[in-house]
Design a protein around this motif. Structure first.
Motif, PDB file in Angstrom:
ATOM      1  N   LYS A 185       0.833  -1.206   0.000  1.00 51.36           N
ATOM      2  CA  LYS A 185       0.000   0.000   0.000  1.00 51.36           C
ATOM      3  C   LYS A 185       0.863   1.249   0.000  1.00 51.36           C
ATOM      4  O   LYS A 185       0.552   2.231  -0.690  1.00 51.36           O
ATOM      5  CB  LYS A 185      -0.921  -0.011   1.228  1.00 51.36           C
ATOM      6  N   MET A 186       1.944   1.229   0.745  1.00 51.87           N
ATOM      7  CA  MET A 186       2.844   2.377   0.784  1.00 51.87           C
ATOM      8  C   MET A 186       3.506   2.604  -0.574  1.00 51.87           C
ATOM      9  O   MET A 186       3.648   3.747  -1.030  1.00 51.87           O
ATOM     10  CB  MET A 186       3.910   2.166   1.855  1.00 51.87           C
ATOM     11  N   ILE A 187       3.892   1.508  -1.227  1.00 47.87           N
ATOM     12  CA  ILE A 187       4.523   1.621  -2.555  1.00 47.87           C
ATOM     13  C   ILE A 187       3.507   2.120  -3.575  1.00 47.87           C
ATOM     14  O   ILE A 187       3.808   2.982  -4.417  1.00 47.87           O
ATOM     15  CB  ILE A 187       5.103   0.262  -2.983  1.00 47.87           C
ATOM     16  N   GLU A 188       2.288   1.605  -3.493  1.00 46.24           N
ATOM     17  CA  GLU A 188       1.228   2.035  -4.412  1.00 46.24           C
ATOM     18  C   GLU A 188       0.924   3.522  -4.229  1.00 46.24           C
ATOM     19  O   GLU A 188       0.765   4.260  -5.219  1.00 46.24           O
ATOM     20  CB  GLU A 188      -0.025   1.202  -4.174  1.00 46.24           C
ATOM     21  N   ASN A 189       0.846   3.977  -2.986  1.00 38.31           N
ATOM     22  CA  ASN A 189       0.576   5.393  -2.724  1.00 38.31           C
ATOM     23  C   ASN A 189       1.699   6.280  -3.262  1.00 38.31           C
ATOM     24  O   ASN A 189       1.447   7.369  -3.794  1.00 38.31           O
ATOM     25  CB  ASN A 189       0.406   5.627  -1.224  1.00 38.31           C
ATOM     26  N   LYS A 190       2.946   5.808  -3.121  1.00 36.27           N
ATOM     27  CA  LYS A 190       4.072   6.568  -3.664  1.00 36.27           C
ATOM     28  C   LYS A 190       3.965   6.678  -5.178  1.00 36.27           C
ATOM     29  O   LYS A 190       4.220   7.748  -5.757  1.00 36.27           O
ATOM     30  CB  LYS A 190       5.395   5.894  -3.291  1.00 36.27           C
ATOM     31  N   MET A 191       3.597   5.569  -5.838  1.00 42.33           N
ATOM     32  CA  MET A 191       3.466   5.579  -7.287  1.00 42.33           C
ATOM     33  C   MET A 191       2.388   6.574  -7.723  1.00 42.33           C
ATOM     34  O   MET A 191       2.568   7.322  -8.689  1.00 42.33           O
ATOM     35  CB  MET A 191       3.136   4.168  -7.794  1.00 42.33           C
ATOM     36  N   LYS A 192       1.259   6.602  -7.005  1.00 41.76           N
ATOM     37  CA  LYS A 192       0.175   7.527  -7.345  1.00 41.76           C
ATOM     38  C   LYS A 192       0.619   8.973  -7.158  1.00 41.76           C
ATOM     39  O   LYS A 192       0.334   9.841  -7.992  1.00 41.76           O
ATOM     40  CB  LYS A 192      -1.043   7.222  -6.486  1.00 41.76           C
ATOM     41  N   THR A 193       1.327   9.230  -6.052  1.00 42.67           N
ATOM     42  CA  THR A 193       1.808  10.586  -5.788  1.00 42.67           C
ATOM     43  C   THR A 193       2.815  11.027  -6.841  1.00 42.67           C
ATOM     44  O   THR A 193       2.750  12.156  -7.357  1.00 42.67           O
ATOM     45  CB  THR A 193       2.452  10.655  -4.394  1.00 42.67           C
ATOM     46  N   ASP A 194       3.747  10.145  -7.180  1.00 40.06           N
ATOM     47  CA  ASP A 194       4.751  10.474  -8.199  1.00 40.06           C
ATOM     48  C   ASP A 194       4.096  10.738  -9.542  1.00 40.06           C
ATOM     49  O   ASP A 194       4.538  11.619 -10.304  1.00 40.06           O
ATOM     50  CB  ASP A 194       5.760   9.331  -8.326  1.00 40.06           C
ATOM     51  N   LYS A 195       3.034   9.995  -9.846  1.00 41.41           N
ATOM     52  CA  LYS A 195       2.330  10.208 -11.119  1.00 41.41           C
ATOM     53  C   LYS A 195       1.669  11.577 -11.146  1.00 41.41           C
ATOM     54  O   LYS A 195       1.739  12.305 -12.146  1.00 41.41           O
ATOM     55  CB  LYS A 195       1.286   9.113 -11.324  1.00 41.41           C
ATOM     56  N   GLU A 196       1.016  11.941 -10.039  1.00 38.53           N
ATOM     57  CA  GLU A 196       0.347  13.238  -9.964  1.00 38.53           C
ATOM     58  C   GLU A 196       1.343  14.378 -10.075  1.00 38.53           C
ATOM     59  O   GLU A 196       1.028  15.434 -10.640  1.00 38.53           O
ATOM     60  CB  GLU A 196      -0.422  13.338  -8.652  1.00 38.53           C
ATOM     61  N   GLU A 197       2.540  14.175  -9.551  1.00 34.48           N
ATOM     62  CA  GLU A 197       3.559  15.231  -9.570  1.00 34.48           C
ATOM     63  C   GLU A 197       4.460  15.164 -10.801  1.00 34.48           C
ATOM     64  O   GLU A 197       5.401  15.938 -10.927  1.00 34.48           O
ATOM     65  CB  GLU A 197       4.411  15.133  -8.295  1.00 34.48           C
ATOM     66  N   GLY A 198       4.164  14.215 -11.702  1.00 35.46           N
ATOM     67  CA  GLY A 198       4.945  14.094 -12.923  1.00 35.46           C
ATOM     68  C   GLY A 198       6.329  13.529 -12.723  1.00 35.46           C
ATOM     69  O   GLY A 198       7.226  13.753 -13.549  1.00 35.46           O
ATOM     70  N   LYS A 199       6.533  12.794 -11.642  1.00 36.59           N
ATOM     71  CA  LYS A 199       7.854  12.249 -11.337  1.00 36.59           C
ATOM     72  C   LYS A 199       7.948  10.748 -11.562  1.00 36.59           C
ATOM     73  O   LYS A 199       9.001  10.155 -11.304  1.00 36.59           O
ATOM     74  CB  LYS A 199       8.225  12.563  -9.874  1.00 36.59           C
ATOM     75  N   LEU A 200       6.877  10.136 -12.051  1.00 37.99           N
ATOM     76  CA  LEU A 200       6.868   8.682 -12.246  1.00 37.99           C
ATOM     77  C   LEU A 200       7.522   8.333 -13.576  1.00 37.99           C
ATOM     78  O   LEU A 200       7.062   8.736 -14.641  1.00 37.99           O
ATOM     79  CB  LEU A 200       5.437   8.147 -12.207  1.00 37.99           C
ATOM     80  N   GLY A 201       8.606   7.576 -13.510  1.00 32.97           N
ATOM     81  CA  GLY A 201       9.341   7.222 -14.713  1.00 32.97           C
ATOM     82  C   GLY A 201       9.168   5.769 -15.106  1.00 32.97           C
ATOM     83  O   GLY A 201       8.129   5.149 -14.853  1.00 32.97           O
ATOM     84  N   GLU A 202      10.227   5.219 -15.708  1.00 30.10           N
ATOM     85  CA  GLU A 202      10.184   3.847 -16.188  1.00 30.10           C
ATOM     86  C   GLU A 202      10.005   2.827 -15.066  1.00 30.10           C
ATOM     87  O   GLU A 202       9.616   1.692 -15.312  1.00 30.10           O
ATOM     88  CB  GLU A 202      11.467   3.525 -16.960  1.00 30.10           C
ATOM     89  N   GLU A 203      10.262   3.243 -13.832  1.00 30.62           N
ATOM     90  CA  GLU A 203      10.128   2.297 -12.723  1.00 30.62           C
ATOM     91  C   GLU A 203       8.687   1.839 -12.530  1.00 30.62           C
ATOM     92  O   GLU A 203       8.433   0.860 -11.824  1.00 30.62           O
ATOM     93  CB  GLU A 203      10.651   2.913 -11.422  1.00 30.62           C
TER      94      GLU A 203
END
Length: 290
Positions: A107-125
């Protein structure tokens, strides 16, 4: 480190949805009922005078991992697993995403992924995060809900780094879990339950021929059969259905492996050894070969 694309995990991601579609209760009941027929000594399901067991070939065809005989799962040292996963998935600080000295909190990893996506920081990972979830929540689930074990993380890294095929480990964990539940009378199975469910229903007689092709890329045909024929079946009804299996037009082999060759022995031994994440076991496909 190999960069994965989502297409490499597309068919396996379908399994994440198997128990989230229609008729979830009857699917769970089907697996629970199956436990009544497991023989821990011969590692097969016994329906009257009919013996069946999942095989490497059936599981391999569904999972579609690269099939290199030189690259099968073999449990490695896991001391550096946490560091490697943290680097690959950009988990910093890593302790925030773990239970104390244990596995990863999805859940913590999923929340980080959602936050990074909203902030435009989600990359190839993002592709590796999806793969990590498939390995840790579906293929190798832990006893604690929502926790990805270190062992599952290690299997994930083996595939990411050198493409070691985890199919034999998935089958091994299935047999180990079935044995444990049957011998100790506990129903909490620690294995890929959606895969076991898809395996057993592929052998059952149904009014529609929905299992003749590579149907697992789309689970809709399976959902239709469940809704039209098996929706009202509880655990007791599934037990009765399995008992009647010898009198039905069942399939000896899953339709997608019809005509395929099988690994039947190891040298002059009739039992095929399997290395899992939590232990070792063997099974004998020759007992159920037809």
């Amino acid at each position: 480190m190999t960069s994965l694309t989502f297409s490499e995990y597309g068919e396996r991601s379908e399994m994440m949805q198997v128990f989230e579609g229609d008729c979830p209760r009857t699917k769970i009941s089907a697996v629970k009922a199956l436990m009544h027929f497991w023989d821990p000594n011969y590692r097969c399901f016994t329906f009257g005078d009919i013996d069946m067991t999942p095989t490497l070939e059936e599981y391999a065809q569904i999972l579609s991992f690269p099939n290199d005989p030189r690259k099968v799962y073999f449990r490695q040292r896991i001391e550096n697993t946490v560091t490697a996963v943290a680097k690959l998935l950009h988990l910093d600080p890593v302790d925030r995403y773990r239970i104390s000295n244990g596995g990863f909190k999805w859940k913590m990893i999923e929340n980080k992924m959602k936050t990074d996506k909203e902030e435009g920081k989600l990359g190839e990972e993002r592709y590796q995060i999806i793969a990590f979830a498939i390995f840790g929540l579906v293929l190798f689930p832990s006893e604690a809900a929502g926790i990805i074990s270190i062992e599952a993380a290690n299997a994930f890294l083996e595939f990411e780094e050198v493409k070691n095929n985890p199919t034999s480990a998935i089958l091994s964990e299935t047999f180990l879990s079935l044995n444990h539940c049957r011998l100790h009378g506990k129903w909490a199975m620690r294995c890929c339950i959606p895969l076991l469910f898809m395996w057993i229903v592929s052998h059952l007689e149904a009014s529609k021929e929905v299992f003749n092709n590579f149907w697992w890329f789309n689970t809709r045909p399976l959902e239709l059969v469940l809704a039209e024929e098996w929706n009202d079946l509880d655990e007791k009804a599934w037990v009765e259905k399995y008992r009647e299996l010898p009198q039905t037009n069942f399939r000896w082999k899953a339709p997608w492996v019809s005509g395929s060759s099988y690994l039947m022995s190891c040298g002059d031994k009739a039992w095929v050894p399997l290395i899992g994440l939590t232990g070792y076991i063997s099974y004998s496909p020759s007992l159920v070969a037809r």
